[in-house]
Design an enzyme around this catalytic site. Structure first.
Site, PDB file in Angstrom:
ATOM      1  N   CYS A 174       0.802  -1.225   0.000  1.00  5.73           N
ATOM      2  CA  CYS A 174       0.000   0.000   0.000  1.00  5.73           C
ATOM      3  C   CYS A 174       0.839   1.282   0.000  1.00  5.73           C
ATOM      4  O   CYS A 174       0.555   2.196  -0.781  1.00  5.73           O
ATOM      5  CB  CYS A 174      -1.038  -0.005   1.113  1.00  5.73           C
ATOM      6  SG  CYS A 174      -0.592  -0.900   2.597  1.00  5.73           S
ATOM      7  N   ARG A 220       8.466 -11.060   4.720  1.00  4.24           N
ATOM      8  CA  ARG A 220       8.367 -10.877   6.170  1.00  4.24           C
ATOM      9  C   ARG A 220       9.358 -11.792   6.870  1.00  4.24           C
ATOM     10  O   ARG A 220       9.466 -12.967   6.537  1.00  4.24           O
ATOM     11  CB  ARG A 220       6.932 -11.154   6.627  1.00  4.24           C
ATOM     12  CG  ARG A 220       5.987 -10.095   6.053  1.00  4.24           C
ATOM     13  CD  ARG A 220       4.542 -10.274   6.440  1.00  4.24           C
ATOM     14  NE  ARG A 220       3.728  -9.356   5.632  1.00  4.24           N
ATOM     15  CZ  ARG A 220       2.415  -9.357   5.597  1.00  4.24           C
ATOM     16  NH1 ARG A 220       1.740 -10.220   6.344  1.00  4.24           N
ATOM     17  NH2 ARG A 220       1.755  -8.498   4.829  1.00  4.24           N
ATOM     18  N   GLN A 256       1.189 -11.694  -3.099  1.00  7.51           N
ATOM     19  CA  GLN A 256      -0.165 -11.203  -2.854  1.00  7.51           C
ATOM     20  C   GLN A 256      -0.805 -10.772  -4.161  1.00  7.51           C
ATOM     21  O   GLN A 256      -0.161 -10.113  -4.978  1.00  7.51           O
ATOM     22  CB  GLN A 256      -0.127  -9.991  -1.931  1.00  7.51           C
ATOM     23  CG  GLN A 256       0.238 -10.320  -0.505  1.00  7.51           C
ATOM     24  CD  GLN A 256       0.192  -9.082   0.376  1.00  7.51           C
ATOM     25  OE1 GLN A 256       0.312  -7.963  -0.112  1.00  7.51           O
ATOM     26  NE2 GLN A 256       0.034  -9.294   1.673  1.00  7.51           N
ATOM     27  N   ASP A 273      -2.712  -8.271  -4.830  1.00  9.99           N
ATOM     28  CA  ASP A 273      -3.094  -7.088  -4.071  1.00  9.99           C
ATOM     29  C   ASP A 273      -3.758  -6.044  -4.973  1.00  9.99           C
ATOM     30  O   ASP A 273      -3.506  -5.999  -6.174  1.00  9.99           O
ATOM     31  CB  ASP A 273      -1.823  -6.483  -3.459  1.00  9.99           C
ATOM     32  CG  ASP A 273      -2.104  -5.772  -2.152  1.00  9.99           C
ATOM     33  OD1 ASP A 273      -3.269  -5.748  -1.725  1.00  9.99           O
ATOM     34  OD2 ASP A 273      -1.158  -5.239  -1.550  1.00  9.99           O
ATOM     35  N   HIS A 318      -5.394  -1.771  -4.725  1.00 11.18           N
ATOM     36  CA  HIS A 318      -5.754  -0.589  -3.942  1.00 11.18           C
ATOM     37  C   HIS A 318      -6.598   0.345  -4.786  1.00 11.18           C
ATOM     38  O   HIS A 318      -6.217   0.670  -5.908  1.00 11.18           O
ATOM     39  CB  HIS A 318      -4.491   0.124  -3.443  1.00 11.18           C
ATOM     40  CG  HIS A 318      -3.723  -0.706  -2.462  1.00 11.18           C
ATOM     41  ND1 HIS A 318      -2.615  -1.430  -2.819  1.00 11.18           N
ATOM     42  CD2 HIS A 318      -3.955  -0.978  -1.158  1.00 11.18           C
ATOM     43  CE1 HIS A 318      -2.175  -2.101  -1.760  1.00 11.18           C
ATOM     44  NE2 HIS A 318      -2.971  -1.852  -0.738  1.00 11.18           N
ATOM     45  N   LYS A 348     -11.905  -4.238   8.385  1.00 16.71           N
ATOM     46  CA  LYS A 348     -11.830  -5.149   7.240  1.00 16.71           C
ATOM     47  C   LYS A 348     -13.111  -5.957   7.094  1.00 16.71           C
ATOM     48  O   LYS A 348     -13.817  -6.211   8.069  1.00 16.71           O
ATOM     49  CB  LYS A 348     -10.710  -6.179   7.445  1.00 16.71           C
ATOM     50  CG  LYS A 348      -9.347  -5.622   7.712  1.00 16.71           C
ATOM     51  CD  LYS A 348      -8.281  -6.729   7.647  1.00 16.71           C
ATOM     52  CE  LYS A 348      -8.372  -7.696   8.821  1.00 16.71           C
ATOM     53  NZ  LYS A 348      -7.462  -8.839   8.697  1.00 16.71           N
ATOM     54  N   HIS A 370      -8.212  -1.438   0.351  1.00 18.09           N
ATOM     55  CA  HIS A 370      -7.233  -2.497   0.084  1.00 18.09           C
ATOM     56  C   HIS A 370      -8.027  -3.779  -0.174  1.00 18.09           C
ATOM     57  O   HIS A 370      -8.984  -4.061   0.546  1.00 18.09           O
ATOM     58  CB  HIS A 370      -6.337  -2.766   1.290  1.00 18.09           C
ATOM     59  CG  HIS A 370      -5.702  -1.548   1.909  1.00 18.09           C
ATOM     60  ND1 HIS A 370      -4.341  -1.439   2.048  1.00 18.09           N
ATOM     61  CD2 HIS A 370      -6.227  -0.409   2.438  1.00 18.09           C
ATOM     62  CE1 HIS A 370      -4.052  -0.284   2.653  1.00 18.09           C
ATOM     63  NE2 HIS A 370      -5.183   0.357   2.905  1.00 18.09           N
TER      64      HIS A 370
END
Lengths: 580, 580
Positions: free
Chosen positions: A271, A300, A318, A320, A322, A405, A451
């Site tokens: 993000c 991570r 991911q 992902d 946005h 979320k 997100h």
């Protein structure tokens, strides 16, 4: 606490009683209920193993006969300390209860007394009958690796033998389907000791599955106006100081010091980078929503002990996205993502449950922003959920640190729950990065961010899929879809011809000519290929084919054209089941 | 040294003479010829800037009048040291010449004497007329940042004014086409000071171009039997110790220390990871070649001062591929890659030159393996080159550290050279990783690796493309292909209808209705969109369209269907030119 949890917690007491009875120096620590069972952590005078579990079970059965009830007693701190004077772990718990001004209660059953908040079954000697100890593992006291390593014993307990048997059978099945075993066996991914744990390498077959899944998500997203973007995997510390990730992700951030002495980090999330694409030019309200999608790896620094197959990795891909939009666009944008989630999961026959993950007002320090912003965001989320589904739960304390979320929870073919897709409303990051559009009045107007991930971690999702399908992927996802098997050399030419037709239609097919038919069919079964086309005399003579499915079904005298039409339809539908 | 290089080197002497004449304390160091010109590095008593260049040029013109020739003299070390006693840089050079037993020569022209190996023009006062000083920059003595920072003056020189003018015009044109300016202007990529230098963020439009290029390469590769794989961007140090990258890339490696204290690195190359996919199972000779392709980012800790737009970045996307094959498969595999390279570059009207980059036998320490292995590999490369082209050059010392390369060098529309594609034969990495197949005899047989990239760095390639096309991408690559411009509101409905037809054929089109037609046409021109469809009364009446191209061509009374057919053919052909 529901009745089943009470039963299992009572069984944990019984486990502790048996362990202390067998090893009088053993020090019980804590024994909570977990999904599908319970565990109890002990400080033991000697190591024990799986082989000791039957002995403990036997002792449990003996002891429980004398347990007619759980007797509650409230004790003074002093008395409690006296009672547990040889157990430093219980003493630590007592100190904490005292500090928090909590009552100190113990529960006695038979001769066994344990420090406990309560939650037990009424007649243990009647109720605790259908239990099983499952495994032994190491676990640090309070989960902190600075503390002593304890011995954790896992077990489960049910009200009926039938339920216990069903559960144990499911565990057996799960073991057979274990993606850690099936994945390398089906040549989908591998790990290398030179590259390191938690860092899967994806083979051609596994990569094909990743691409097919990712393309499917992209197909659904592109219909909703998303655009792809690309960002680097690293950034200066500055980006994360501004976003709050530097503080929030502290330990999990992979940090890099450059040769010039700058501090960089590998991205644990996308993000903050995506905000910088939005912020790269002034945006008119007419350009909104801006919808950025990117399938990319985040990193991570997970602890080695916590890594497991594809479920917990250090390199997480991911899918992902946005969305940067105005307040009045939130609802339609979230609904549009919700559509994508529904379509995607329906394809796998995955039923979805919806959980609204809200903040925990008691520990507001964990979140960015103000209580007002959070209340506003959560109100919007709740309204959208009410419009989209009859059935959702709310979980306080499960929010992201930047906003509430909508989490989608799926159940696989073994009835296990997995959190999969997520939609997150974020009114904090746009504040921190000063993201705005120029509105109709020519004024700066703060935008919001949404997100969303459909699969979440592709690694974890493929792990789930492997186990859900036991490696027998739907045809559209199978790296190899059809094997062509001529029975003997004289059938090769006709088989070749059929193979060419499959290839020209982009059916992923393999021509296998070597070895006996039986041997080839055994490999076919093991490789979990959807279909084999078998060519012998009769097939050649009639210009037809025979088909064997991976489920062992045999179909003779089939017309190739009609099979190809069915197969194509099955693939186009992304059917979760074979069409024959 | 060719005549033009001699002219330019002579002009470098003249530059030094002028600088010393203007600033008597200036210390000239070295002044070599480079592509398209020369430079000279000085240690100056005071800083100078671009503004000083005309003054220097003027002095050069004055001085050269007295330069009838370059007079060579060979000196003893002692005399040379005496002559340059005030110039520590020249003294350092003299020491080295002495150490290497090289003759020490100086050249005198007019009153100016310089230490020099030679290579000058005969009559400088006649020949050195058409020169230009171009820029001033900082440069470390001998390129080492531990040394003193010097002042570098760049210039160029030609035999005729016409050539000089053409070159300067080309420089001007290059400035206008500068991708660092055009890229953000066309909204293709951006940099963020929070993310850091050398780390481009790719906007939707830039990402589209990346994807189209990458898909094209993949389309060509998949026809040659390549399969995609996916690897993480990090690895344990162990992988690179085994591959030799840890030592070789030392400074350029981004290193990561995990919270558990392990040392990881961000990958600067993909080959070591790919070996681990090959090595994940035993391979029969029947499975070879294994051809792995992956478009993925590699990371290099470049120094901030060396970064520039997309040309030198820290996050480099490579369209990388590795073939694992037997010795007798090398030729056909390399030829097959060569095919892909040819097809790809023909599409952009990029002419290709071939350079065989071999090892430098004088500094064998820089390479892995034995001289025998290298000779063998280079012999194969030379044979393949001879079969594939009439025209190649050989460059000793340009090999990769693991093997010889075939490098493809392209010329863009400004006649500038760029090294683009590369094919590398590697017989060292398979040794280090013990990569083998089981051959027909059931024995282990060492395999070879072929590394290949078609675009190389996608960042750099897009930088080249932007400048080659001056931002006016071929239609198949244009993020927006057609704008639809109704002249006034009453034409909107018909324009809508045409827009829908474009959309339904997946033509990337935008309907622009706001502002005057002239204003919209100006934006259309600036955005370098290939085509605009203009709709007015006449077009509506005749159910036709008018077309404006970005080159300003106007076509009236066009039938939509025939335009769409031409457009589709142009896109399918990946034509580098507009079809009308």
């Amino acid at each position: 606490m529901n009745d089943l949890d009470k039963l299992r917690h009572s069984c944990a007491h019984l486990l502790a009683a048996a362990v202390v009875s067998l090893w009088p120096d053993a020090k019980p620590t804590i024994g909570p209920v977990i999904d599908d069972g319970f565990y109890y952590d002990f400080d033991l005078p000697q190591p024990i193993s799986q082989a000791d579990l039957p002995k403990i079970e036997k002792r449990m059965k003996k002891i429980v006969k004398n347990w007619s009830k759980f007797e509650k007693q409230q004790l003074s701190c002093q008395k409690a300390r006296q009672l547990f004077k040889n157990n430093p772990f219980k003493l630590e718990l007592i100190d904490e209860l005292q500090k928090d001004n909590q009552p100190i209660t113990v529960y006695k059953s038979g001769d066994f007394i344990d420090l406990c908040r309560g939650g037990h079954i009424d007649k243990p000697n009647k109720a605790i009958k259908h239990f099983k100890l499952l495994s032994v593992a190491g676990a640090y006291w309070r989960g902190d690796q600075k503390n002593k390593m304890l011995t954790r014993i896992y077990g489960t307990c049910f009200f009926t033998q039938e339920e216990l048997d069903r559960y144990l059978a499911q565990l057996e099945e799960a073991k057979k389907r274990d993606h850690k075993k099936l994945g390398p066996q089906l040549d989908l991914f591998t790990f290398s000791s030179l590259v390191g744990p938690g860092l899967p390498l994806w083979t051609p077959k596994g990569t094909l599955i990743r691409s097919l899944l990712d393309n499917f998500v992209w197909q659904l997203r592109s219909q909703k106006g998303y655009q792809k973007v690309v960002i680097p995997h690293i950034t200066k510390k500055d980006l994360y100081e501004k976003s709050g990730h530097w503080q929030k992700f502290a330990d999990e951030l992979f940090k890099i010091k450059t040769r010039e002495g700058h501090l960089l980090a590998l991205k644990p999330m996308n993000c903050p980078h995506h905000t910088q694409i939005y912020a790269s030019r002034q945006r008119s309200y007419k350009e909104l929503p801006q919808r950025y999608a990117e399938t990319t790896m985040v990193y991570r620094d997970e602890q080695t002990g916590e890594l497991g197959g594809l479920t917990r990795v250090r390199s997480i891909t991911q899918d992902d996205a946005h969305v940067f939009c105005r307040f009045n666009q939130i609802e339609s944008e979230i609904s549009s993502i919700w559509d994508v989630v529904n379509t995607f999961y329906k394809t796998f026959d995955f039923p979805l449950q919806v959980r609204l993950s809200f903040h925990d007002p008691k520990s507001f320090d964990n979140y960015l922003g103000t209580p007002q912003l959070w209340q506003q965001a959560e109100k919007i989320i709740r309204q959208i959920a009410q419009k989209n589904t009859q059935d959702f739960s709310i979980a306080a304390g499960e929010a992201a640190f930047y906003g509430p979320k909508i989490d989608f929870i799926s159940r696989d073919s073994l009835n296990r729950q997995w959190q999969v897709a997520t939609i997150q409303l974020d009114i904090n990051m746009p504040e921190r990065f000063d993201l705005f559009c120029i509105n109709e009045k020519g004024e700066k107007e703060r935008v919001v961010m949404i997100h969303a991930a459909i699969m979440g971690s592709i690694e974890r999702f493929i792990g789930i899929l492997i186990e859900h399908f036991a490696g027998a992927f739907p045809t559209w996802l199978s790296p190899e879809q059809v094997w062509v098997l001529p029975i003997s050399d004289k059938h090769n030419q006709y088989a070749d011809n059929i193979f060419d037709q499959l290839q020209s239609r982009s059916i992923r097919s393999v021509l296998k000519t070597e070895g006996s038919l039986n041997r080839r069919l055994r490999f076919f079964q093991e490789a979990k290929i959807p279909y084999a086309i078998i060519i012998g005399d009769k097939e050649m003579e009639n210009q037809q084919i025979s088909i064997r499915t991976r489920q062992g079904k045999q179909l003779n005298n089939i017309n190739l054209e009609s099979f190809l039409a069915d197969l194509q339809a099955e693939i186009d539908r992304k059917s979760a089941k074979l069409s024959c």
